[in-house]
Design a protein around this motif. Sequence first.
Motif, short mmCIF file in Angstrom:
data_model
loop_
_atom_site.label_atom_id
_atom_site.label_comp_id
_atom_site.label_asym_id
_atom_site.label_seq_id
_atom_site.Cartn_x
_atom_site.Cartn_y
_atom_site.Cartn_z
N GLN B 10 0.84 -1.19 0.00
CA GLN B 10 0.00 0.00 0.00
C GLN B 10 0.87 1.24 0.00
O GLN B 10 1.87 1.31 0.74
CB GLN B 10 -0.92 0.02 1.22
N VAL B 11 0.50 2.20 -0.83
CA VAL B 11 1.23 3.47 -0.88
C VAL B 11 0.21 4.60 -0.80
O VAL B 11 -0.52 4.86 -1.77
CB VAL B 11 2.05 3.58 -2.18
N PRO B 12 0.12 5.26 0.34
CA PRO B 12 -0.77 6.42 0.47
C PRO B 12 0.01 7.70 0.18
O PRO B 12 1.10 7.90 0.71
CB PRO B 12 -1.21 6.37 1.93
N VAL B 13 -0.54 8.55 -0.66
CA VAL B 13 0.12 9.81 -0.98
C VAL B 13 -0.93 10.91 -1.09
O VAL B 13 -2.12 10.64 -1.29
CB VAL B 13 0.91 9.75 -2.31
N PHE B 14 -0.47 12.15 -0.97
CA PHE B 14 -1.35 13.28 -1.18
C PHE B 14 -1.33 13.70 -2.63
O PHE B 14 -0.35 13.47 -3.35
CB PHE B 14 -0.93 14.47 -0.29
N GLU B 15 -2.42 14.29 -3.04
CA GLU B 15 -2.54 14.77 -4.42
C GLU B 15 -1.40 15.72 -4.76
O GLU B 15 -0.98 16.51 -3.93
CB GLU B 15 -3.89 15.48 -4.59
N GLU B 16 -0.91 15.60 -5.97
CA GLU B 16 0.18 16.39 -6.54
C GLU B 16 1.55 16.00 -6.01
O GLU B 16 2.56 16.59 -6.42
CB GLU B 16 -0.06 17.90 -6.34
N ALA B 17 1.63 15.03 -5.15
CA ALA B 17 2.93 14.54 -4.68
C ALA B 17 3.49 13.54 -5.69
O ALA B 17 2.73 12.94 -6.45
CB ALA B 17 2.77 13.88 -3.32
N PRO B 18 4.81 13.35 -5.70
CA PRO B 18 5.38 12.31 -6.57
C PRO B 18 5.22 10.94 -5.92
O PRO B 18 5.04 10.81 -4.71
CB PRO B 18 6.87 12.70 -6.62
N VAL B 19 5.27 9.93 -6.75
CA VAL B 19 5.12 8.57 -6.24
C VAL B 19 6.01 7.61 -6.99
O VAL B 19 6.29 7.81 -8.18
CB VAL B 19 3.64 8.11 -6.31
N GLU B 20 6.48 6.59 -6.31
CA GLU B 20 7.23 5.51 -6.94
C GLU B 20 6.68 4.18 -6.42
O GLU B 20 6.60 3.98 -5.20
CB GLU B 20 8.72 5.61 -6.65
N LEU B 21 6.31 3.32 -7.32
CA LEU B 21 5.87 1.98 -6.96
C LEU B 21 6.96 1.03 -7.41
O LEU B 21 7.31 0.98 -8.59
CB LEU B 21 4.54 1.64 -7.65
N ARG B 22 7.46 0.24 -6.48
CA ARG B 22 8.64 -0.55 -6.76
C ARG B 22 8.29 -1.96 -7.24
O ARG B 22 7.33 -2.58 -6.77
CB ARG B 22 9.52 -0.62 -5.52
N CYS B 23 9.10 -2.43 -8.17
CA CYS B 23 8.92 -3.77 -8.73
C CYS B 23 10.28 -4.36 -9.02
O CYS B 23 11.09 -3.75 -9.71
CB CYS B 23 8.08 -3.71 -10.01
N ASN B 24 10.52 -5.55 -8.51
CA ASN B 24 11.72 -6.29 -8.84
C ASN B 24 11.31 -7.65 -9.39
O ASN B 24 10.29 -8.21 -9.00
CB ASN B 24 12.60 -6.49 -7.61
N TYR B 25 12.11 -8.16 -10.29
CA TYR B 25 11.78 -9.44 -10.88
C TYR B 25 12.99 -10.38 -10.82
O TYR B 25 14.12 -9.95 -10.63
CB TYR B 25 11.32 -9.27 -12.34
N SER B 26 12.68 -11.65 -11.00
CA SER B 26 13.73 -12.66 -11.04
C SER B 26 13.48 -13.55 -12.23
O SER B 26 12.37 -14.04 -12.43
CB SER B 26 13.71 -13.50 -9.76
N SER B 27 14.52 -13.73 -13.04
CA SER B 27 14.39 -14.59 -14.22
C SER B 27 15.76 -14.95 -14.72
O SER B 27 16.66 -14.12 -14.73
CB SER B 27 13.58 -13.88 -15.32
N SER B 28 15.89 -16.17 -15.22
CA SER B 28 17.16 -16.61 -15.79
C SER B 28 17.22 -16.35 -17.29
O SER B 28 18.27 -16.53 -17.90
CB SER B 28 17.36 -18.11 -15.51
N VAL B 29 16.09 -15.92 -17.84
CA VAL B 29 16.03 -15.61 -19.28
C VAL B 29 15.51 -14.20 -19.45
O VAL B 29 14.98 -13.58 -18.51
CB VAL B 29 15.14 -16.61 -20.03
N SER B 30 15.62 -13.70 -20.66
CA SER B 30 15.14 -12.36 -20.94
C SER B 30 13.63 -12.30 -20.82
O SER B 30 12.93 -13.25 -21.17
CB SER B 30 15.58 -11.93 -22.35
N VAL B 31 13.14 -11.20 -20.33
CA VAL B 31 11.70 -11.04 -20.12
C VAL B 31 11.20 -9.73 -20.70
O VAL B 31 11.96 -8.81 -20.96
CB VAL B 31 11.33 -11.08 -18.61
N TYR B 32 9.90 -9.70 -20.92
CA TYR B 32 9.18 -8.46 -21.16
C TYR B 32 8.63 -8.02 -19.82
O TYR B 32 8.30 -8.85 -18.96
CB TYR B 32 8.03 -8.67 -22.13
N LEU B 33 8.48 -6.73 -19.63
CA LEU B 33 8.00 -6.19 -18.36
C LEU B 33 6.80 -5.30 -18.58
O LEU B 33 6.73 -4.56 -19.57
CB LEU B 33 9.12 -5.39 -17.68
N PHE B 34 5.85 -5.38 -17.65
CA PHE B 34 4.60 -4.65 -17.81
C PHE B 34 4.16 -4.03 -16.48
O PHE B 34 4.47 -4.55 -15.40
CB PHE B 34 3.47 -5.60 -18.25
N TRP B 35 3.41 -2.97 -16.59
CA TRP B 35 2.62 -2.46 -15.48
C TRP B 35 1.17 -2.40 -15.92
O TRP B 35 0.86 -1.85 -16.98
CB TRP B 35 3.06 -1.06 -15.05
#
Lengths: 118, 114
Positions: B10-35
């Motif tokens: 959960q990420v609570p923020v106020f309007e007009e503030a910046p935000v970062e949602l973090r994502c890490n992945y694990s793979s032994s082969v090349s991947v495509y990434l999506f949000w």
Amino acid sequence: GAVVSQHPSRVICKSGTSVKIECRSLDFQATTMFWYRQFPKQSLMLMATSNEGSKATYEQGVEKDKFLINHASLTLSTLTVTSAHPEDSSFYICSARPLRAEFLDTQYFGPGTRLTVL
Amino acid sequence: AQSVTQLDSQVPVFEEAPVELRCNYSSSVSVYLFWYVQYPNQGLQLLLKYLSGSTLVESINGFEAEFNKSQTSFHLRKPSVHISDTAEYFCAVSVHQAGTALIFGKGTTLSVSS
């Protein structure tokens, strides 16, 4: 844009009954459709991959006799939950991969079906 | 096998503030990434994706994500959020192979308040 529909959007059934969920690609043909299950506050878990005209491929741990998948045409796949139990209550989501797509990775998601088993 | 970890549920923020949602992945082969984004009572919608080329990808509504191969990350950012950005955000990967499904993270709930 590409639209995928699911019917019904919500269903409540008694334990022991079967429920069929439809997934339709409305304006494109889909060679492959995926069925996911989403628990509250959890990620989408892939249940099975279905290709038109062939048997579905189920993920490990998913009972193929309980979750029957039929992909009879390029625009329709169905998921039937047989002999449903309360633990089958979940949000079921389908996605469809177009027959012709700019990228092989393209998938379009349906809005989901909320199943509640009493 | 591939896996995706979204570090914040959960990420609570106020309007007009910046935000970062973090994502890490694990793979032994090349991947495509999506949000993907899921608004209340709606289906998943593709927000942006990385397939190849420039490591910085942008969406039409001001979000951007940067693929970092060395850190196996694909963090989502927006410099100024709106109330309408309140939604569930899912990071996902797929391998470079036709017909493969997406593997999703557990999702991050972004709540924007005034």
